[in-house]
Structures are given as structure tokens and as C-alpha cells.
Design an enzyme around this catalytic site. Structure first.
Site, PDB file in Angstrom:
ATOM      1  N   GLY A 146       0.801  -1.220   0.000  1.00  0.00           N
ATOM      2  CA  GLY A 146       0.000   0.000   0.000  1.00  0.00           C
ATOM      3  C   GLY A 146       0.826   1.258   0.000  1.00  0.00           C
ATOM      4  N   CYS A 147       2.138   1.119   0.131  1.00  0.00           N
ATOM      5  CA  CYS A 147       3.029   2.267   0.049  1.00  0.00           C
ATOM      6  C   CYS A 147       3.544   2.373  -1.384  1.00  0.00           C
ATOM      7  CB  CYS A 147       4.217   2.121   0.997  1.00  0.00           C
ATOM      8  SG  CYS A 147       3.779   2.265   2.726  1.00  0.00           S
ATOM      9  N   GLU A 148       3.469   3.568  -1.950  1.00  0.00           N
ATOM     10  CA  GLU A 148       3.972   3.766  -3.304  1.00  0.00           C
ATOM     11  C   GLU A 148       5.497   3.626  -3.337  1.00  0.00           C
ATOM     12  OE1 GLU A 148       1.885   6.628  -5.814  1.00  0.00           O
ATOM     13  OE2 GLU A 148       3.856   7.531  -6.103  1.00  0.00           O
ATOM     14  N   SER A 149       6.162   4.138  -2.318  1.00  0.00           N
ATOM     15  CA  SER A 149       7.615   3.963  -2.188  1.00  0.00           C
ATOM     16  C   SER A 149       7.875   2.663  -1.449  1.00  0.00           C
ATOM     17  CB  SER A 149       8.227   5.113  -1.389  1.00  0.00           C
ATOM     18  OG  SER A 149       7.971   6.337  -2.019  1.00  0.00           O
TER      19      SER A 149
END
Length: 137
Positions: free
Chosen positions: A48-51
Site C-alpha cells: 500500500g506504500c507507493e515507495s
């Protein structure tokens, strides 16, 4: 809340502009130790984290407190991760359960300046911590 987090939060709140807050966030990230490459594995990535964010959670059984270790490969996200780690590290699961990280970021006037993807990343990290502490409450 532990004293380190309280100090960090006061620093962010006292910042007079978004640029000043942004600079502090990046400085907090620079103070966060870098995880060894061997620990930057897919199974530790926060979904769920783009990075890329790698998160490790443990319970120190000697004093029943959380040990939260994390890292990111981007500067601003690493700073956000540092804020979250300072917020939760050293708390008991019962104390950690009382934390509303979205409210903490709102009190620091950060949420409105972060992109939706970074906001979702904060929620994803908080969800992982919440799921972990649920095992001990």
C-alpha cells in the site's frame, strides 16, 4: 508518548512554513539508521506504500514494549517513517493501541501537505502496526 516523539512533534508544529516542516521531515529521515540490504526483502515491504517501505515489528518481552524498525528508499517517506517509529517505539501494546496516527499527522499540520499516495502509505504502516499489537492485547 515517549519524550523523543514529543520533542519531534513540537519541532514540526513550531515550523513556520511547509518548507520548514519538509526540511525537518527530511532531517528526521537522515537520522534513521539504514537497514542492511539483507533486510530489505519483499516479505518485509509494507503493501500500500507507493515507495518501498520495509517494516519490522517485535515485542520486547522483558518490558512488554514495541520495537519498530523500518526504512524507505526515498527521503521524504523515510522522514515520515521516522516520525511513525518515534511515535510507537517503546510503547506497550495497550499504549500503542490508543495512538491515532492520522490525528497525530493532522496535529502537526502535515496531512494536508502530503500527497494522497503518501497519506495512504501512512495508513498502511499504521495498519501493520495495529495488526501486530492486536496479537498482544
Amino acid at each position: 508518548m515517549n519524550q523523543e516523539y514529543t520533542t519531534l512533534k513540537k519541532t514540526i508544529i513550531a515550523a513556520t512554513s511547509w518548507q520548514d516542516k519538509y526540511r525537518h521531515i527530511m532531517l528526521f529521515g537522515k537520522m534513521l539508521p539504514t537497514l542492511p540490504d539483507a533486510l530489505k526483502v519483499d516479505s518485509a515491504k509494507v503493501s500500500g506504500c507507493e515507495s518501498n517501505v520495509w517494516l519490522y515489528l517485535e515485542l520486547n518481552e522483558s518490558d512488554n514494549t514495541l520495537v519498530v524498525v523500518a526504512d524507505s528508499d526515498t527521503r521524504i517517506v523515510k522522514g515520515i517513517v521516522a516520525i511513525i517509529l518515534h511515535c510507537f517505539n517503546g510503547l506497550t501494546p495497550i499504549e500503542a493501541e490508543q495512538i491515532d496516527i492520522a490525528s497525530e499527522f493532522t496535529q502537526m499540520d502535515l496531512i494536508k501537505h502530503l500527497s494522497p499516495s503518501r497519506g495512504n502509505g501512512i495508513k498502511a504502516i499504521a495498519n501493520e502496526i495495529t495488526q501486530f499489537i492486536a496479537r498482544y492485547n
